[in-house]
Design a protein around this motif. Structure first.
Motif, PDB file in Angstrom:
ATOM      1  N   HIS A  73       0.830  -1.208   0.000  1.00  0.00           N
ATOM      2  CA  HIS A  73       0.000   0.000   0.000  1.00  0.00           C
ATOM      3  C   HIS A  73       0.863   1.257   0.000  1.00  0.00           C
ATOM      4  O   HIS A  73       0.562   2.253   0.661  1.00  0.00           O
ATOM      5  CB  HIS A  73      -0.980   0.002   1.182  1.00  0.00           C
ATOM      6  N   ALA A  74       1.922   1.210  -0.784  1.00  0.00           N
ATOM      7  CA  ALA A  74       2.799   2.373  -0.940  1.00  0.00           C
ATOM      8  C   ALA A  74       2.295   3.244  -2.085  1.00  0.00           C
ATOM      9  O   ALA A  74       1.590   2.759  -2.982  1.00  0.00           O
ATOM     10  CB  ALA A  74       4.220   1.912  -1.242  1.00  0.00           C
ATOM     11  N   ARG A  75       2.652   4.499  -2.054  1.00  0.00           N
ATOM     12  CA  ARG A  75       2.324   5.392  -3.173  1.00  0.00           C
ATOM     13  C   ARG A  75       3.191   4.968  -4.354  1.00  0.00           C
ATOM     14  O   ARG A  75       4.414   5.059  -4.298  1.00  0.00           O
ATOM     15  CB  ARG A  75       2.556   6.842  -2.783  1.00  0.00           C
ATOM     16  N   MET A  76       2.556   4.500  -5.404  1.00  0.00           N
ATOM     17  CA  MET A  76       3.261   3.885  -6.527  1.00  0.00           C
ATOM     18  C   MET A  76       4.314   4.798  -7.172  1.00  0.00           C
ATOM     19  O   MET A  76       5.382   4.316  -7.549  1.00  0.00           O
ATOM     20  CB  MET A  76       2.265   3.373  -7.573  1.00  0.00           C
ATOM     21  N   PRO A  77       4.099   6.121  -7.301  1.00  0.00           N
ATOM     22  CA  PRO A  77       5.143   6.957  -7.905  1.00  0.00           C
ATOM     23  C   PRO A  77       6.437   7.004  -7.101  1.00  0.00           C
ATOM     24  O   PRO A  77       7.486   7.356  -7.632  1.00  0.00           O
ATOM     25  CB  PRO A  77       4.503   8.357  -7.960  1.00  0.00           C
ATOM     26  N   LEU A  78       6.381   6.653  -5.822  1.00  0.00           N
ATOM     27  CA  LEU A  78       7.579   6.679  -4.985  1.00  0.00           C
ATOM     28  C   LEU A  78       8.433   5.427  -5.130  1.00  0.00           C
ATOM     29  O   LEU A  78       9.572   5.402  -4.658  1.00  0.00           O
ATOM     30  CB  LEU A  78       7.192   6.868  -3.516  1.00  0.00           C
ATOM     31  N   LEU A  79       7.882   4.383  -5.747  1.00  0.00           N
ATOM     32  CA  LEU A  79       8.623   3.132  -5.912  1.00  0.00           C
ATOM     33  C   LEU A  79       9.489   3.222  -7.159  1.00  0.00           C
ATOM     34  O   LEU A  79       8.986   3.443  -8.259  1.00  0.00           O
ATOM     35  CB  LEU A  79       7.662   1.954  -6.001  1.00  0.00           C
ATOM     36  N   LEU A  80      10.776   3.033  -6.966  1.00  0.00           N
ATOM     37  CA  LEU A  80      11.728   3.157  -8.067  1.00  0.00           C
ATOM     38  C   LEU A  80      12.455   1.837  -8.277  1.00  0.00           C
ATOM     39  O   LEU A  80      12.446   0.961  -7.416  1.00  0.00           O
ATOM     40  CB  LEU A  80      12.735   4.263  -7.761  1.00  0.00           C
ATOM     41  N   GLY A  81      13.102   1.741  -9.429  1.00  0.00           N
ATOM     42  CA  GLY A  81      13.898   0.563  -9.727  1.00  0.00           C
ATOM     43  C   GLY A  81      13.090  -0.715  -9.593  1.00  0.00           C
ATOM     44  O   GLY A  81      11.959  -0.805 -10.027  1.00  0.00           O
ATOM     45  N   GLY A  82      13.677  -1.693  -8.908  1.00  0.00           N
ATOM     46  CA  GLY A  82      12.999  -2.971  -8.722  1.00  0.00           C
ATOM     47  C   GLY A  82      11.905  -2.934  -7.680  1.00  0.00           C
ATOM     48  O   GLY A  82      11.146  -3.885  -7.545  1.00  0.00           O
ATOM     49  N   GLY A  83      11.792  -1.855  -6.933  1.00  0.00           N
ATOM     50  CA  GLY A  83      10.779  -1.757  -5.888  1.00  0.00           C
ATOM     51  C   GLY A  83       9.368  -1.824  -6.432  1.00  0.00           C
ATOM     52  O   GLY A  83       8.490  -2.445  -5.828  1.00  0.00           O
ATOM     53  N   PHE A  84       9.137  -1.202  -7.569  1.00  0.00           N
ATOM     54  CA  PHE A  84       7.812  -1.211  -8.171  1.00  0.00           C
ATOM     55  C   PHE A  84       7.423  -2.629  -8.563  1.00  0.00           C
ATOM     56  O   PHE A  84       6.387  -3.145  -8.151  1.00  0.00           O
ATOM     57  CB  PHE A  84       7.782  -0.294  -9.406  1.00  0.00           C
ATOM     58  N   SER A  85       8.275  -3.264  -9.346  1.00  0.00           N
ATOM     59  CA  SER A  85       7.998  -4.624  -9.803  1.00  0.00           C
ATOM     60  C   SER A  85       7.874  -5.589  -8.641  1.00  0.00           C
ATOM     61  O   SER A  85       6.999  -6.454  -8.621  1.00  0.00           O
ATOM     62  CB  SER A  85       9.093  -5.091 -10.762  1.00  0.00           C
ATOM     63  N   SER A  86       8.745  -5.432  -7.641  1.00  0.00           N
ATOM     64  CA  SER A  86       8.707  -6.312  -6.484  1.00  0.00           C
ATOM     65  C   SER A  86       7.376  -6.203  -5.754  1.00  0.00           C
ATOM     66  O   SER A  86       6.783  -7.217  -5.361  1.00  0.00           O
ATOM     67  CB  SER A  86       9.862  -5.958  -5.540  1.00  0.00           C
TER      68      SER A  86
END
Length: 133
Positions: A73-86
């Protein structure tokens, strides 16, 4: 001439550490929907599915559609690199394990953050998802 209308009911199933998601809410919603014979779409958070697998399983078992609402439940624009996919992959695995249903292609961004961000939408599409804002 009578008109007919259709309404899409959607709910976000989120981890109970959120004050607006007290334990038992999802069960009460599912009971109410069952008594009214109404189907809805539940956007399920991966952590919630892990915490409440029996309730998560009720969603498809009772005829509701399952969508993805991230893992953490993180704000998706803040996820970078592999964090988004993970986050997407972990969430999908938890949701599928608990519900028995693959949530693809439906995704709802937590807090609505990223629903209009081209990078977020492109990354979601690369994972097989369409954002439902």
């Amino acid at each position: 001439m009578s008109e007919s209308f259709r309404v899409a009911l959607t709910f976000d199933a989120e981890h109970p550490d959120r004050p607006w998601c007290p334990p038992g809410n999802a069960e009460r919603m599912l009971d109410t929907l069952a008594s009214a014979r109404v189907a809805a779409t539940f956007f399920v958070q991966g952590r919630w599915a892990e915490a409440y697998p029996q309730t998560a399983r009720r969603i498809p078992d009772e005829g509701h559609l399952v969508g993805h609402h991230s893992h953490y439940h993180a704000r998706m624009p803040l996820l970078l690199g592999g964090g988004f996919s993970s986050d997407i992959v972990e969430g999908a695995a938890a949701i599928t394990a608990a519900t028995g249903v693959d949530p693809t292609p439906w995704f709802r961004c937590p807090f609505g953050a990223g629903h209009d961000d081209p990078r977020v939408l492109e990354l979601l599409a690369s994972e097989g998802y369409r954002n439902v804002h």
